[in-house]
Design a protein around this motif. Structure first.
Motif, PDB file in Angstrom:
ATOM      1  N   ASP A  53      -5.386  -5.651   4.359  1.00 19.16           N
ATOM      2  CA  ASP A  53      -3.990  -5.294   4.614  1.00 19.16           C
ATOM      3  C   ASP A  53      -3.224  -5.191   3.303  1.00 19.16           C
TER       4      ASP A  53
ATOM      5  N   LYS B 221      -4.059  -1.851   1.769  1.00 20.42           N
ATOM      6  CA  LYS B 221      -3.512  -0.760   2.587  1.00 20.42           C
ATOM      7  C   LYS B 221      -2.041  -0.551   2.297  1.00 20.42           C
ATOM      8  N   ASN B 222      -1.326  -1.608   1.940  1.00 19.85           N
ATOM      9  CA  ASN B 222       0.119  -1.542   1.724  1.00 19.85           C
ATOM     10  C   ASN B 222       0.521  -1.307   0.279  1.00 19.85           C
ATOM     11  N   GLN B 223      -0.443  -1.135  -0.613  1.00 18.92           N
ATOM     12  CA  GLN B 223      -0.143  -0.885  -2.019  1.00 18.92           C
ATOM     13  C   GLN B 223       0.317   0.554  -2.211  1.00 18.92           C
ATOM     14  N   ILE B 224       1.306   0.742  -3.035  1.00 21.30           N
ATOM     15  CA  ILE B 224       1.787   2.086  -3.360  1.00 21.30           C
ATOM     16  C   ILE B 224       1.042   2.546  -4.598  1.00 21.30           C
TER      17      ILE B 224
END
Length: 66
Positions: free
Chosen positions: A59, A62-65
């Motif tokens: 998760d 997945k949330n890294q920019i």
């Protein structure tokens, strides 16, 4: 010869121990977290034939920019 399978501490995916540049992290996580070269994955039956990774991502990653 059978390759040892272990689990990544980041994404919890199973992978071949000898396929990663870092202990305890799969090739995909070492690439995403530390910019190590990634495996050129070749999937069959849900796992990469080269490194054993199953395509899972944590998760956090997945949330890294990027």
């Amino acid at each position: 010869m059978s390759r040892k399978r272990i689990n990544c501490i980041e994404c919890e995916s199973e992978y071949f121990e000898d396929s990663s540049e870092m202990a305890e992290l799969c090739p995909d996580c070492t690439h995403k977290l530390y910019d190590y070269p990634n495996c050129e994955h070749d999937f069959e039956n849900g796992n990469c034939l080269k490194c054993g990774w199953n395509g899972e991502t944590s998760d956090f990653l997945k949330n890294q920019i990027k």
